[in-house]
Design an enzyme around this catalytic site. Structure first.
Site, PDB file in Angstrom:
ATOM      1  CB  ALA A   1      -0.929  -0.193   1.231  1.00  0.00           C
ATOM      2  CB  CYS A   2       0.818   4.534  -1.724  1.00  0.00           C
ATOM      3  SG  CYS A   2      -0.763   5.424  -1.096  1.00  0.00           S
ATOM      4  CG  LEU A   3       5.410   5.388   1.761  1.00  0.00           C
ATOM      5  CD1 LEU A   3       6.719   6.430   1.363  1.00  0.00           C
ATOM      6  CD2 LEU A   3       5.808   4.567   2.856  1.00  0.00           C
TER       7      LEU A   3
END
Length: 273
Positions: free
Chosen positions: A180-182
């Site tokens: 998952a993106c930051l």
């Protein structure tokens, strides 16, 4: 109606390969996670040079994930390119609303659609699978708006199928933890900045360096709330490991370092949680 839960992995794989042959030529939205990795691999096997993986390098992509995506594509000898996305420059994204992912995916698919038109590639495909439809995914609206195809979903593959098939095909990422993106580390409504993204990235790298494959550092102002799988909680709390992690997370910019005893929860900030 076909009961996809009773079908063998062989049948699902055969259907997946047939889908790619029918599509003929594709751009693969390749993030580096196991789902899109399987899509890129099978597409490359079936279509050769007519399958192109595209990775979007953005501020919200951890550097280790970018490096992993590039390395994987090279290892399977797939056509692979990198583009730059700047979703953080969109105020609608940076404000971090509950549908933040829609704005990110909209920019990504707009850029992929432009590349596809320029090269005469008829289809964009992603790594969406059957288990994803029960999750909070506002980015799906952007996928529908840009006619993105989801071969794993169409072939009836669930997450367990994806991992099993990736393992069978010898893909090193078959057991890679969920990606998952930051930006997912921030509570909805907390504005996202480049500085904060880098802070989270540095903090998580400390935990990865300590040997933990799956982790999240949830951002709460001065507080870093660390999530690891429940089976890893005791190991991270061991003073021999804990002290180094605390020092590293503080060096990243946090004043307080906490460990969530409940363990890692995918989509922990989602409205459905």
């Amino acid at each position: 109606m076909i009961d996809l839960t009773t079908e063998t992995l062989d049948l699902k794989e055969a259907r997946l390969r047939a889908i790619f042959r029918e599509l003929g030529s594709v751009l693969v939205a390749f993030s580096g996670g196991v789902d899109s990795a399987l899509v890129l691999h099978v597409a490359s096997q079936e279509l050769g040079e007519r399958a192109v993986g595209i990775t979007a390098r953005s501020e919200s992509l951890a550097e280790r994930e970018y490096a992993g995506a590039v390395g994987f594509a090279a290892a399977i000898d797939a056509r692979h390119e990198v583009i730059e996305t700047r979703e953080l420059h969109d105020p609608s994204y940076a404000a971090n609303p509950v549908d933040r992912c829609y704005f990110c995916k909209s920019e990504l698919y707009e850029k992929l659609a432009a590349i596809a038109r320029e090269r005469g590639i008829p289809h964009i495909v992603d790594g969406y699978n059957r288990d994803d439809e029960g999750d909070w995914r506002p980015g799906r609206k952007a996928a529908r708006e840009h006619d993105v195809r989801s071969p794993l979903y169409d072939a009836g593959l669930r997450k367990a199928d994806v991992r099993a098939l990736a393992q069978r095909l010898g893909l090193a990422v078959w057991d890679k933890p969920a990606l998952a993106c930051l930006s997912s580390r921030f509570p909805y409504g907390t504005p996202i900045t480049l500085e904060l993204l880098r802070q989270v990235d540095r903090a998580e790298q400390t935990i990865h360096d300590a040997g933990f494959r799956a982790c999240r550092v949830r951002h709460h102002g001065e507080i870093a709330r660390i999530e690891v799988p429940p089976a890893d909680v005791a190991a991270l709390a061991d003073p021999a490991i804990r002290d180094g992690i605390v020092a590293g997370v503080r060096a990243a910019g946090y004043r307080y370092v906490t460990l969530d005893l409940g363990g890692y929860v995918s989509g922990g900030y989602n409205p459905s949680r």
